[in-house]
Design a protein around this motif. Structure first.
Motif, PDB file in Angstrom:
ATOM      1  N   ARG A  63     -43.810  -9.686  -9.448  1.00  0.00           N
ATOM      2  CA  ARG A  63     -43.861 -10.134  -8.208  1.00  0.00           C
ATOM      3  C   ARG A  63     -43.261 -11.522  -7.713  1.00  0.00           C
ATOM      4  NH1 ARG A  63     -46.405 -13.501  -5.076  1.00  0.00           N
ATOM      5  NH2 ARG A  63     -47.941 -14.391  -6.558  1.00  0.00           N
ATOM      6  N   ARG A  64     -43.304 -12.545  -8.568  1.00  0.00           N
ATOM      7  CA  ARG A  64     -42.903 -13.702  -8.189  1.00  0.00           C
ATOM      8  C   ARG A  64     -41.314 -13.742  -8.391  1.00  0.00           C
ATOM      9  NH1 ARG A  64     -46.717 -17.550 -11.256  1.00  0.00           N
ATOM     10  NH2 ARG A  64     -45.284 -19.010 -10.919  1.00  0.00           N
TER      11      ARG A  64
ATOM     12  N   ALA B 175     -40.773 -26.918 -11.574  1.00  0.00           N
ATOM     13  CA  ALA B 175     -41.775 -25.677 -11.006  1.00  0.00           C
ATOM     14  C   ALA B 175     -43.006 -26.097 -10.268  1.00  0.00           C
ATOM     15  CB  ALA B 175     -42.237 -24.951 -12.497  1.00  0.00           C
TER      16      ALA B 175
ATOM     17  N   ARG C  77     -42.649 -26.963  -6.493  1.00  0.00           N
ATOM     18  CA  ARG C  77     -42.612 -25.881  -5.645  1.00  0.00           C
ATOM     19  C   ARG C  77     -43.969 -25.867  -4.775  1.00  0.00           C
ATOM     20  NH1 ARG C  77     -39.894 -20.212  -7.567  1.00  0.00           N
ATOM     21  NH2 ARG C  77     -37.865 -21.154  -8.104  1.00  0.00           N
ATOM     22  N   TYR C  78     -44.788 -26.524  -5.366  1.00  0.00           N
ATOM     23  CA  TYR C  78     -46.318 -26.489  -4.694  1.00  0.00           C
ATOM     24  C   TYR C  78     -46.227 -27.630  -3.756  1.00  0.00           C
ATOM     25  CZ  TYR C  78     -46.707 -22.620  -7.920  1.00  0.00           C
ATOM     26  OH  TYR C  78     -46.565 -21.452  -8.596  1.00  0.00           O
TER      27      TYR C  78
ATOM     28  N   PHE D 231     -46.935 -26.937  -0.210  1.00  0.00           N
ATOM     29  CA  PHE D 231     -48.211 -26.216   0.442  1.00  0.00           C
ATOM     30  C   PHE D 231     -49.228 -27.332   0.620  1.00  0.00           C
ATOM     31  CE2 PHE D 231     -46.223 -22.951  -1.955  1.00  0.00           C
ATOM     32  CZ  PHE D 231     -46.121 -21.737  -1.071  1.00  0.00           C
TER      33      PHE D 231
ATOM     34  N   ALA E  82     -50.667 -10.089   2.271  1.00  0.00           N
ATOM     35  CA  ALA E  82     -49.153  -9.488   2.051  1.00  0.00           C
ATOM     36  C   ALA E  82     -48.186 -10.381   2.186  1.00  0.00           C
ATOM     37  CB  ALA E  82     -49.039  -8.348   3.028  1.00  0.00           C
ATOM     38  N   VAL E  83     -48.180 -11.462   2.987  1.00  0.00           N
ATOM     39  CA  VAL E  83     -47.319 -12.327   3.447  1.00  0.00           C
ATOM     40  C   VAL E  83     -47.174 -13.428   2.298  1.00  0.00           C
ATOM     41  CG1 VAL E  83     -46.462 -14.044   4.841  1.00  0.00           C
ATOM     42  CG2 VAL E  83     -47.179 -12.082   5.764  1.00  0.00           C
TER      43      VAL E  83
ATOM     44  N   LEU F 182     -48.282 -12.945  -0.784  1.00  0.00           N
ATOM     45  CA  LEU F 182     -47.449 -12.233  -1.971  1.00  0.00           C
ATOM     46  C   LEU F 182     -46.138 -12.098  -1.682  1.00  0.00           C
ATOM     47  CD1 LEU F 182     -50.027  -9.500  -2.189  1.00  0.00           C
ATOM     48  CD2 LEU F 182     -49.759 -11.387  -3.950  1.00  0.00           C
ATOM     49  N   LEU F 183     -45.276 -12.562  -0.766  1.00  0.00           N
ATOM     50  CA  LEU F 183     -43.812 -12.488  -0.828  1.00  0.00           C
ATOM     51  C   LEU F 183     -43.389 -13.824  -1.266  1.00  0.00           C
ATOM     52  CD1 LEU F 183     -43.526 -10.603   2.667  1.00  0.00           C
ATOM     53  CD2 LEU F 183     -43.252  -9.793   0.283  1.00  0.00           C
ATOM     54  N   ARG F 184     -44.220 -14.778  -1.361  1.00  0.00           N
ATOM     55  CA  ARG F 184     -43.546 -16.100  -1.891  1.00  0.00           C
ATOM     56  C   ARG F 184     -43.409 -16.163  -3.285  1.00  0.00           C
ATOM     57  NH1 ARG F 184     -43.605 -17.580   3.187  1.00  0.00           N
ATOM     58  NH2 ARG F 184     -45.566 -17.814   4.359  1.00  0.00           N
ATOM     59  N   PRO F 185     -42.367 -16.846  -3.978  1.00  0.00           N
ATOM     60  CA  PRO F 185     -42.162 -16.771  -5.392  1.00  0.00           C
ATOM     61  C   PRO F 185     -43.021 -17.738  -5.957  1.00  0.00           C
ATOM     62  CG  PRO F 185     -40.439 -17.851  -4.273  1.00  0.00           C
ATOM     63  CD  PRO F 185     -41.436 -17.320  -3.004  1.00  0.00           C
ATOM     64  N   VAL F 186     -44.166 -17.666  -5.687  1.00  0.00           N
ATOM     65  CA  VAL F 186     -45.078 -18.755  -6.352  1.00  0.00           C
ATOM     66  C   VAL F 186     -46.522 -18.255  -6.903  1.00  0.00           C
ATOM     67  CG1 VAL F 186     -44.331 -20.859  -5.261  1.00  0.00           C
ATOM     68  CG2 VAL F 186     -46.226 -19.374  -4.159  1.00  0.00           C
ATOM     69  N   SER F 187     -47.174 -19.044  -7.616  1.00  0.00           N
ATOM     70  CA  SER F 187     -48.669 -18.286  -7.901  1.00  0.00           C
ATOM     71  C   SER F 187     -49.576 -18.488  -6.868  1.00  0.00           C
ATOM     72  CB  SER F 187     -49.072 -19.242  -9.324  1.00  0.00           C
ATOM     73  OG  SER F 187     -50.383 -19.093  -9.277  1.00  0.00           O
ATOM     74  N   TYR F 188     -50.132 -17.534  -6.562  1.00  0.00           N
ATOM     75  CA  TYR F 188     -51.066 -17.963  -5.313  1.00  0.00           C
ATOM     76  C   TYR F 188     -52.155 -18.795  -5.408  1.00  0.00           C
ATOM     77  CZ  TYR F 188     -54.241 -16.528  -1.265  1.00  0.00           C
ATOM     78  OH  TYR F 188     -54.725 -16.467  -0.264  1.00  0.00           O
TER      79      TYR F 188
END
Lengths: 331, 270
Positions: A90-91, B5, B8-9, B12, B97-98, B100-106
């Motif tokens: 996914r990522r 890496a 990227r957070y 947030f 859903a949105v 999950l579209l980001r390239p990061v660990s939720y």
């Protein structure tokens, strides 16, 4: 660029009867029904293509897009987007794609639009040059600055959609999924969004998958079409090929002479065709492709009338789709 | 994970802080709630002490207990990072859903977003409330060593709290009545963390149960370190090790739950 192999998605939906009694009974017994939203869809979309994914409501379009964007895992089958299985990676997949869901915002709800872009820039690690180039492009085509420092939650749908489309493209994705991208936009902005999508496709070779109920979007953007019905692909090919599946064609002509006798003459001479008067005194003849060739119809008209002007419009996409949805054409 | 890496957070965390500052009245309400809660408990304990001139077991005299009760509220505030609420809300609205579209660990993005909530609550709410009670009531002044251990322990308690809240938030995938789950979680966690009563003052069996649960590392552990209620360096090490172990275990569990949950995402419509 996008490959779907026998994609299937089934949902378990709790059955409940109608009304209060029905709702109460689910407290004691719960029966599930398996709903097949997507049943064995296969297709392939080459890189750089602008494809439309069309289907009636409930045809499984959104579900398919959710599997291709990595949000949902298929029940069976496989999907590949830019070489990755989206739901497994996914990522990494998210870095390759851009998405607009017309009904959901990907912007930060409490923050002004420029802040969302600053966040996306960091999250996607967008190089400065790319970021500046894209922001200038968005400004030129969509006038994002006009949205000012209003938090997203206070924007109108049209204002928000401009920012959504831009946000989906800001990191130069390889593939962009547009689900109803022009919802709530006026004609000028619709045109601007279409120009933007066509521009990035031409400049960067971005692959586009569009789902829309707006025929204008589809004809203005897409060169290929996939039509799904009841979870299956029922037509694939170029827009031109889709339009050619129309089972009736039309010719509109103008001539020296009275319209009434012309209409009755056509009715007698071309069996199965229908003729009617349209604006400006012109006559529109619609004829079934199975019965008459275009050559025969044109020949008949030229033989019998003193034709001064003649056009053969493209079959209407909406009409073609209506027939496909109704199950009358199986391509 | 390398520094780039992790960078990227940071957005947030920054955006969460920005959104937070838009709702400034929250801090005022939190401050009032905390002030009242501390007040009620302190006066309750004073009444208990009034009937027991010999003091309470576990070496808690009145100033020490007052300090405990006060700082227990502060820790509780810090751990209320709203992660459970935000995660379950996203799941129920389908906005997951949105995300999950980001390239990061939720989970990591959620942790980054929760951190400013904890820290602003700690500074904007806790500092004034502690200052207020320091003026009103006799408190035990902690040692420098105690404060140092407390700082480490409080940081670990944040991770434990995050793990618990993320797990509760992920329950949104299973049930729609996440509100009920949260109410139960809030009271169970507060009790077994020692936010209401220090573990040392709980009846034997209850204290035994509390000691084997992860929650004691959220309040009781850090405050024992601050107030010196442990046996030498080894005792402190036991408290910190237990916290570390639980923090790691809960994060692993949450990661596992997340992986399972994400496979069954079913966002209908839209």
């Amino acid at each position: 660029m996008i490959v779907a192999e026998n994609l299937v998605k089934e949902f378990r939906v709790a059955e409940r009867g109608p009304g209060l009694i029905g709702s109460l009974s689910t407290l004691f017994s719960r029966e599930h029904r398996l709903v097949r939203a997507v049943s064995g869809v296969s297709f392939e979309i080459p890189a750089g293509t602008k494809a439309a994914y069309i289907g009636a409501n409930g045809a499984g379009k959104s579900t398919t897009v959710k599997m291709l964007t990595g949000i949902m895992t298929p029940t069976s089958g496989r999907a590949l987007v830019a070489g990755l299985e989206p739901y497994r990676e996914r990522r990494r997949n998210a870095a390759n794609i851009g998405v607009v869901f017309g009904q959901r915002s990907q912007l930060w709800w409490d923050l002004p639009v420029p802040d969302s872009f600053r966040i996306l820039r960091r999250v996607h690690e967008i190089p400065d040059a790319v970021y500046r180039r894209n922001m200038a492009l968005f400004q030129e085509l969509l006038d994002l600055d006009a949205l000012g420092n209003t938090p997203v939650r206070q924007l109108s749908l049209g204002q928000r959609m401009r920012a959504e489309v831009a946000a989906s493209l800001v990191h130069d994705p390889k593939v962009v999924f547009l689900d109803e991208p022009t919802v709530g936009l006026d004609l000028v902005l619709k045109e601007a969004v279409r120009r933007l999508v066509n521009h990035v496709n031409a400049e960067l070779g971005t692959t586009v998958l569009l789902t829309s109920h707006d025929m204008g979007d589809i004809t203005a953007i897409c060169d290929r079409v996939l039509v799904v019905n009841h979870g299956e692909v029922v037509h694939r090919g170029t827009m031109h090929e889709l339009l050619r599946t129309a089972d009736t064609r039309a010719v509109v002509f103008e001539h020296h002479g009275g319209p009434d006798e012309a209409i009755s003459l056509i009715g007698k001479g071309l069996e199965g065709a229908s003729a009617r008067l349209v604006d400006g005194g012109r006559i529109r003849v619609e004829y079934p492709v199975a019965r008459w060739t275009s050559r025969q119809v044109m020949g008949f008209l030229l033989d019998h009338f003193d034709v001064t002007d003649c056009v053969a419009p493209e079959p209407d996409l909406e009409m073609v789709l209506r027939r496909i949805y109704a199950g009358r054409v199986a391509a | 994970m390398n520094a780039s890496a992790l960078r990227r957070y940071t957005p947030f965390a920054a955006s969460s802080l920005q959104s937070l500052l838009q709702y400034r009245s929250t801090f005022l309400i939190n401050a009032l709630t905390a002030t009242t809660a501390v007040g009620v408990q302190v006066f309750l304990w004073r009444a208990v002490y009034g009937g027991r001139p010999g003091g309470l077991p576990g070496g808690y005299d009145l100033p020490r207990l007052t300090t405990y009760v006060l700082l227990a509220q502060v820790l509780g505030l810090m751990q209320a990072s709203r992660v459970d609420e935000e995660v379950s809300g996203e799941v129920q609205r389908g906005d997951i859903a949105v995300s999950l579209l980001r390239p990061v660990s939720y989970p990591l993005a959620r942790f980054a977003a929760g951190l400013p909530v904890s820290l602003t609550n700690a500074t904007l709410v806790a500092v004034p409330v502690v200052a207020l009670y320091a003026l009103l009531l006799p408190l035990t002044a902690p040692t420098w060593g105690g404060m140092l251990l407390f700082a480490v322990s409080a940081a670990l308690s944040l991770v434990i709290g995050f793990g618990v809240n993320l797990l509760v938030g992920l329950a949104g995938f299973v049930t729609t009545n996440i509100w009920g789950v949260r109410v139960v979680k809030d009271s169970v966690v507060a009790f077994f963390a020692g936010q209401v009563v220090p573990l040392a003052l709980m009846p034997g069996p209850l204290a035994a149960v509390a000691r084997v649960l992860p929650f004691q590392g959220m309040v009781d552990g850090p405050l024992r370190l601050l107030l010196g209620r442990y046996d030498g360096a080894a005792g402190a090490a036991v408290i910190l090790t237990a916290q570390l172990g639980w923090a790691a275990a809960l994060c692993a569990l949450a990661a596992l739950a997340w992986r399972g949950a994400v496979r069954r995402v079913e966002v209908l419509g839209g």
